[in-house]
Motif scaffolding. Structure first.
Motif, short mmCIF file in Angstrom:
data_model
loop_
_atom_site.label_atom_id
_atom_site.label_comp_id
_atom_site.label_asym_id
_atom_site.label_seq_id
_atom_site.Cartn_x
_atom_site.Cartn_y
_atom_site.Cartn_z
N GLU A 199 11.53 17.43 -21.38
CA GLU A 199 12.34 16.63 -20.46
C GLU A 199 13.79 17.09 -20.39
OE1 GLU A 199 11.70 12.76 -22.10
OE2 GLU A 199 9.85 12.41 -20.97
N ALA A 200 14.15 18.06 -21.21
CA ALA A 200 15.53 18.54 -21.23
C ALA A 200 15.88 19.27 -19.93
CB ALA A 200 15.74 19.47 -22.43
N LYS A 201 17.15 19.25 -19.57
CA LYS A 201 17.61 19.90 -18.35
C LYS A 201 17.89 21.38 -18.64
CE LYS A 201 19.46 15.68 -16.31
NZ LYS A 201 20.65 14.98 -15.78
N ILE A 202 16.81 22.09 -18.92
CA ILE A 202 16.86 23.53 -19.15
C ILE A 202 15.75 24.16 -18.32
CG2 ILE A 202 17.86 23.36 -21.46
CD1 ILE A 202 15.06 23.75 -22.62
N VAL A 233 23.08 14.55 -31.30
CA VAL A 233 23.43 15.95 -31.08
C VAL A 233 22.93 16.47 -29.74
CG1 VAL A 233 23.52 16.45 -33.54
CG2 VAL A 233 21.36 16.74 -32.31
N ASP A 234 22.60 15.56 -28.81
CA ASP A 234 22.10 16.00 -27.51
C ASP A 234 23.11 16.85 -26.74
OD1 ASP A 234 19.72 14.81 -28.01
OD2 ASP A 234 19.95 13.16 -26.59
N SER A 235 24.38 16.78 -27.12
CA SER A 235 25.38 17.60 -26.45
C SER A 235 25.14 19.10 -26.69
CB SER A 235 26.79 17.23 -26.93
OG SER A 235 26.90 17.42 -28.33
N LEU A 286 22.27 24.78 -25.76
CA LEU A 286 22.00 25.96 -26.57
C LEU A 286 20.57 26.46 -26.40
CD1 LEU A 286 23.80 24.95 -29.90
CD2 LEU A 286 24.60 26.60 -28.19
N LEU A 287 19.65 25.54 -26.04
CA LEU A 287 18.27 25.96 -25.82
C LEU A 287 18.16 26.91 -24.63
CD1 LEU A 287 16.32 22.60 -26.36
CD2 LEU A 287 16.93 24.35 -28.04
N GLU A 288 19.05 26.75 -23.69
CA GLU A 288 19.11 27.66 -22.54
C GLU A 288 19.89 28.92 -22.89
OE1 GLU A 288 17.97 28.92 -18.97
OE2 GLU A 288 17.68 26.79 -19.39
N LYS A 289 21.05 28.73 -23.50
CA LYS A 289 21.93 29.86 -23.80
C LYS A 289 21.28 30.86 -24.74
CE LYS A 289 26.59 30.95 -25.47
NZ LYS A 289 27.89 30.39 -25.95
N TYR A 290 20.60 30.34 -25.76
CA TYR A 290 19.96 31.20 -26.76
C TYR A 290 18.44 31.04 -26.72
CZ TYR A 290 24.71 31.54 -28.61
OH TYR A 290 26.07 31.77 -28.74
N GLN A 291 17.91 31.05 -25.52
CA GLN A 291 16.49 30.74 -25.33
C GLN A 291 15.56 31.74 -26.01
OE1 GLN A 291 15.02 31.99 -21.12
NE2 GLN A 291 17.10 31.22 -20.86
N ASN A 292 16.05 32.94 -26.32
CA ASN A 292 15.22 33.93 -27.00
C ASN A 292 15.26 33.81 -28.53
OD1 ASN A 292 14.40 35.27 -24.58
ND2 ASN A 292 16.40 36.27 -24.52
N ARG A 293 16.12 32.92 -29.04
CA ARG A 293 16.36 32.90 -30.48
C ARG A 293 16.20 31.51 -31.09
NH1 ARG A 293 19.80 37.45 -30.89
NH2 ARG A 293 20.01 37.16 -33.13
#
Length: 312
Positions: free
Chosen positions: A289-292, A253-255, A259-266
């Motif tokens: 290590e994620a690209k966020i 599910v790495d694709s 979402l960690l960036e898009k919904y970083q507050n939630r």
């Protein structure tokens, strides 16, 4: 089975890994690699929103079930040692999640948490409940007398329909006092009679202001659950066992990392400790290590949970 003997169990597991036969470390390293990275990002400590505590006899029964399905347990230690392992890995705050799978169980679990949680430095007390007579009474007791800050429900294990009328007043009460719920409502690793977005959506429509943290980001329907964030101001997701090398969902599910960036507050970090087939550093490093952005990492690993459960 001791943690060090679980390597063979991982080799034989029916659950897939990203690379066959290639596993992240099972045991804690002397100097967990994520700790220095946390300092560089000005993250004072980690907050685990999805950490389990059960009476020892119940925990051992849970481990016995995991053994039957080839699911290795990295932290198969006594309770005191497990808390030390959390601290060693930088987890200064963590929840005390458990759940009931039958009547006349939830209230006793709440009583047990109330009697023990102060022994676990950094613990954030969570209770549970079940659709049964007296549920609203013991939930109010847990909040108003015990000082619990949240509750955990597991729709698959408990065969729990969130839309049952017996729970309406309980949910209304929790909505009115702004007490959060961590709910395992997704279809992974196994679907249930009442899991999935089709059962969850009418629940949120009925209680739109309830604070809800969807466990495992709603896997196997991550996109469907994420889409609800825009409609419900108190809806959150947790990262428990999502962006790791163990594919409990059966798919990579790495694709969905964006979402960690898009919904970083939630989005909040969760581990499923102690019932994980790798050490705690593994899921933390996957996010580091994620690209966020660094800010998204700070929020997911610490700040969002801290805002939900501020130290009083």
């Amino acid at each position: 089975m001791s943690p060090s003997n679980s390597e063979e169990q991982r080799l034989l597991s029916p659950f897939p890994w990203k690379e066959k036969g290639v596993f992240p470390p099972l045991l804690d390293e002397e100097n967990p690699p994520h700790l220095n990275l946390l300092k560089k990002l000005n993250i004072p400590y980690l907050f685990d929103i999805h950490c389990h505590f059960f009476p020892e006899v119940v925990m051992k029964l849970i481990w016995k079930w995991f053994d039957k399905v080839g699911w290795a347990i990295a932290y198969r230690y006594a309770e005191e040692e497990r808390v030390l392992r959390l601290h060693k890995n930088g987890f200064k705050r963590f929840t005390t999640l458990n759940y009931a799978h039958k009547p006349d169980m939830a209230e006793s679990l709440n009583d047990w948490i109330h009697s023990h949680w102060r022994n676990w430095e950094g613990a954030v007390p969570f209770g549970t409940f079940y659709p049964e007579e007296g549920v609203e009474t013991y939930v109010k007791k847990a909040v108003e007398e015990y000082g619990f800050l949240g509750f955990k429900l597991h729709c698959e294990v408990s065969k729990l329909d969130l839309n049952r009328k017996e729970l309406k007043q309980t949910f209304r009460y929790l909505e009115s006092v702004s007490i959060p719920l961590v709910i395992h409502t997704g279809n992974a690793p196994l679907p249930g009679d009442f899991t999935g977005i089709s059962h969850f959506l009418p629940f949120m429509q009925t209680y739109p202001d309830l604070k809800v943290i969807v466990a495992h980001m709603g896997a196997r329907e991550i996109s469907e659950y994420a889409e609800l964030i825009g409609s419900y101001r108190n809806l959150y997701l947790d990262t428990t066992m999502v962006f790791v090398d163990f594919l409990a969902t059966g798919e990579n599910v790495d694709s969905w990392l964006f979402l960690l960036e898009k919904y970083q507050n939630r989005i909040l970090f969760g581990s499923d400790f102690p019932n994980i087939p790798y050490n705690l550093s593994h899921p933390v490093m996957k996010i580091l290590e994620a690209k966020i952005s660094d800010e998204a990492k700070r929020k997911v690993l610490w700040k969002n949970a801290e805002d939900l459960f501020p130290i009083m």
